[in-house]
Design a protein around this motif. Sequence first.
Motif, mmCIF file in Angstrom:
data_model
loop_
_atom_site.group_PDB
_atom_site.id
_atom_site.type_symbol
_atom_site.label_atom_id
_atom_site.label_comp_id
_atom_site.label_asym_id
_atom_site.label_seq_id
_atom_site.Cartn_x
_atom_site.Cartn_y
_atom_site.Cartn_z
ATOM 1 N N ALA A 1 0.719 13.906 -3.299
ATOM 2 C CA ALA A 1 0.804 12.572 -2.607
ATOM 3 C C ALA A 1 0.606 12.745 -1.232
ATOM 4 O O ALA A 1 1.142 13.592 -0.603
ATOM 5 C CB ALA A 1 1.849 11.844 -3.361
ATOM 6 N N LYS A 2 0.031 11.669 -0.577
ATOM 7 C CA LYS A 2 -0.038 11.461 0.985
ATOM 8 C C LYS A 2 1.007 10.575 1.449
ATOM 9 O O LYS A 2 1.309 9.339 0.860
ATOM 10 C CB LYS A 2 -1.346 11.189 1.334
ATOM 11 N N ASP A 3 1.584 10.766 2.916
ATOM 12 C CA ASP A 3 2.331 9.906 3.302
ATOM 13 C C ASP A 3 1.608 8.730 4.078
ATOM 14 O O ASP A 3 0.186 9.018 4.017
ATOM 15 C CB ASP A 3 3.533 10.794 4.218
ATOM 16 N N ILE A 4 2.473 8.224 4.764
ATOM 17 C CA ILE A 4 1.683 7.049 5.772
ATOM 18 C C ILE A 4 0.941 7.473 6.955
ATOM 19 O O ILE A 4 0.185 6.674 7.233
ATOM 20 C CB ILE A 4 2.492 6.105 6.043
ATOM 21 N N THR A 5 0.961 9.131 7.157
ATOM 22 C CA THR A 5 0.260 9.470 8.116
ATOM 23 C C THR A 5 -1.084 10.311 7.783
ATOM 24 O O THR A 5 -1.660 10.839 8.282
ATOM 25 C CB THR A 5 0.976 10.477 9.270
ATOM 26 N N ASN A 6 -1.189 10.256 6.344
ATOM 27 C CA ASN A 6 -1.932 10.787 5.361
ATOM 28 C C ASN A 6 -1.892 12.474 5.308
ATOM 29 O O ASN A 6 -2.646 13.252 5.013
ATOM 30 C CB ASN A 6 -3.424 10.633 5.959
ATOM 31 N N GLY A 7 -0.752 12.826 5.549
ATOM 32 C CA GLY A 7 -0.227 14.185 5.424
ATOM 33 C C GLY A 7 0.444 14.602 4.223
ATOM 34 O O GLY A 7 0.749 13.388 3.235
ATOM 35 N N ASP A 8 0.395 15.603 3.487
ATOM 36 C CA ASP A 8 1.051 15.815 1.988
ATOM 37 C C ASP A 8 2.435 15.581 2.245
ATOM 38 O O ASP A 8 3.273 15.759 3.374
ATOM 39 C CB ASP A 8 0.874 17.408 1.755
ATOM 40 N N ILE A 9 2.926 14.966 0.971
ATOM 41 C CA ILE A 9 4.523 14.551 1.031
ATOM 42 C C ILE A 9 5.047 15.817 0.760
ATOM 43 O O ILE A 9 5.069 16.495 -0.527
ATOM 44 C CB ILE A 9 4.960 13.391 0.121
ATOM 45 N N ASP A 10 5.760 16.410 1.551
ATOM 46 C CA ASP A 10 6.754 17.553 1.423
ATOM 47 C C ASP A 10 8.322 17.256 1.926
ATOM 48 O O ASP A 10 8.547 17.312 2.986
ATOM 49 C CB ASP A 10 6.049 18.885 1.964
ATOM 50 N N TYR A 11 9.081 17.420 0.743
ATOM 51 C CA TYR A 11 10.502 17.017 1.304
ATOM 52 C C TYR A 11 11.204 18.040 2.099
ATOM 53 O O TYR A 11 12.208 18.110 2.533
ATOM 54 C CB TYR A 11 11.332 16.505 -0.053
ATOM 55 N N SER A 12 10.459 19.375 2.141
ATOM 56 C CA SER A 12 11.361 20.527 2.594
ATOM 57 C C SER A 12 10.700 20.550 3.945
ATOM 58 O O SER A 12 11.211 21.521 4.883
ATOM 59 C CB SER A 12 10.738 21.840 1.736
ATOM 60 N N LEU A 13 9.923 19.860 4.583
ATOM 61 C CA LEU A 13 9.472 19.887 6.145
ATOM 62 C C LEU A 13 10.722 19.673 6.854
ATOM 63 O O LEU A 13 11.618 18.782 6.696
ATOM 64 C CB LEU A 13 8.386 19.045 6.447
ATOM 65 N N ASP A 14 10.696 20.247 8.056
ATOM 66 C CA ASP A 14 11.775 20.008 9.009
ATOM 67 C C ASP A 14 11.818 18.485 9.559
ATOM 68 O O ASP A 14 12.891 17.865 10.033
ATOM 69 C CB ASP A 14 11.690 20.938 10.324
ATOM 70 N N SER A 15 10.745 17.932 9.504
ATOM 71 C CA SER A 15 10.644 16.513 10.067
ATOM 72 C C SER A 15 11.128 15.738 9.101
ATOM 73 O O SER A 15 11.449 14.457 9.346
ATOM 74 C CB SER A 15 9.155 16.205 10.301
ATOM 75 N N SER B 1 16.577 12.414 0.381
ATOM 76 C CA SER B 1 15.597 12.296 1.423
ATOM 77 C C SER B 1 14.394 11.131 0.791
ATOM 78 O O SER B 1 14.364 11.239 -0.316
ATOM 79 C CB SER B 1 14.941 13.527 1.395
ATOM 80 N N THR B 2 14.132 10.160 1.689
ATOM 81 C CA THR B 2 13.122 9.311 1.350
ATOM 82 C C THR B 2 11.991 9.298 2.378
ATOM 83 O O THR B 2 11.825 9.314 3.626
ATOM 84 C CB THR B 2 14.021 7.814 1.669
ATOM 85 N N LEU B 3 10.666 9.132 1.627
ATOM 86 C CA LEU B 3 9.336 9.096 2.181
ATOM 87 C C LEU B 3 8.687 8.072 1.374
ATOM 88 O O LEU B 3 8.780 7.717 0.332
ATOM 89 C CB LEU B 3 8.737 10.514 2.047
ATOM 90 N N LYS B 4 7.578 7.471 2.208
ATOM 91 C CA LYS B 4 6.812 6.587 1.518
ATOM 92 C C LYS B 4 5.444 7.269 1.222
ATOM 93 O O LYS B 4 4.811 8.219 1.826
ATOM 94 C CB LYS B 4 6.504 5.387 2.756
ATOM 95 N N TRP B 5 4.844 6.716 -0.030
ATOM 96 C CA TRP B 5 3.882 7.625 -0.586
ATOM 97 C C TRP B 5 2.857 6.652 -0.321
ATOM 98 O O TRP B 5 2.894 5.349 -0.816
ATOM 99 C CB TRP B 5 3.869 7.740 -2.153
ATOM 100 N N ASN B 6 1.596 6.964 0.367
ATOM 101 C CA ASN B 6 0.534 5.884 0.656
ATOM 102 C C ASN B 6 -0.492 5.928 -0.347
ATOM 103 O O ASN B 6 -1.016 6.914 -0.887
ATOM 104 C CB ASN B 6 -0.211 6.700 1.920
ATOM 105 N N THR B 7 -0.428 4.550 -1.238
ATOM 106 C CA THR B 7 -1.333 4.537 -2.267
ATOM 107 C C THR B 7 -2.566 3.937 -1.913
ATOM 108 O O THR B 7 -3.235 3.532 -2.929
ATOM 109 C CB THR B 7 -0.564 3.811 -3.160
ATOM 110 N N LYS C 1 0.640 -1.117 0.008
ATOM 111 C CA LYS C 1 0.023 0.030 -0.125
ATOM 112 C C LYS C 1 0.945 1.417 0.115
ATOM 113 O O LYS C 1 0.600 2.527 0.436
ATOM 114 C CB LYS C 1 -0.952 -0.068 1.005
ATOM 115 N N SER C 2 2.141 1.085 -0.204
ATOM 116 C CA SER C 2 3.006 2.329 -0.443
ATOM 117 C C SER C 2 4.132 2.281 -1.180
ATOM 118 O O SER C 2 4.502 1.175 -1.624
ATOM 119 C CB SER C 2 3.482 2.886 1.100
ATOM 120 N N LEU C 3 4.580 3.187 -1.758
ATOM 121 C CA LEU C 3 5.884 3.259 -2.588
ATOM 122 C C LEU C 3 6.907 4.083 -2.018
ATOM 123 O O LEU C 3 6.452 5.280 -1.653
ATOM 124 C CB LEU C 3 5.455 3.740 -3.744
ATOM 125 N N THR C 4 7.932 3.613 -1.756
ATOM 126 C CA THR C 4 9.048 4.554 -1.183
ATOM 127 C C THR C 4 9.694 5.226 -2.433
ATOM 128 O O THR C 4 10.077 4.849 -3.555
ATOM 129 C CB THR C 4 10.414 3.468 -0.875
#
Length: 134
Positions: free
Chosen positions: A67-81, A90-96, A21-24
Amino acid sequence: FAGDLKRDQSFLVNRQLDDPKSLTVTVFNPNASKPNSALNDMKEPDGRLKSANLLYRQAGEVTWKRAKDITNGDIDYSLDSVDEDNFGYSTLKWNTKGLNDGTYEIVVETKCSDVGGPDEFSFARDEIITGVID
């Protein structure tokens, strides 16, 4: 983009994968070798960067969606987190989860504050990568 997405220029999300259910999605910051140039360092108020979002659309659609991450927030690679390593990756998971089966396109878009010039000075997009979700 970076990693497998950059090399293959495609992706596949299906039930046979480890995480069906996700893509790295890994991105590369080409300015990473410069001092204070991590994506979150270039954000307003000290810089012009507003966001670095992963966008997607189903093949044949015109409108891009965030795209949403696994917490359902917008995927934004510029966030402090978001952890950007010393090499600029930088790597995040796209919640598909919940997306219909089909062919999709993804792109990373950076938006910056307006400097009064043409639109090209306020945003940039990486190459579009096409893949399948089933």
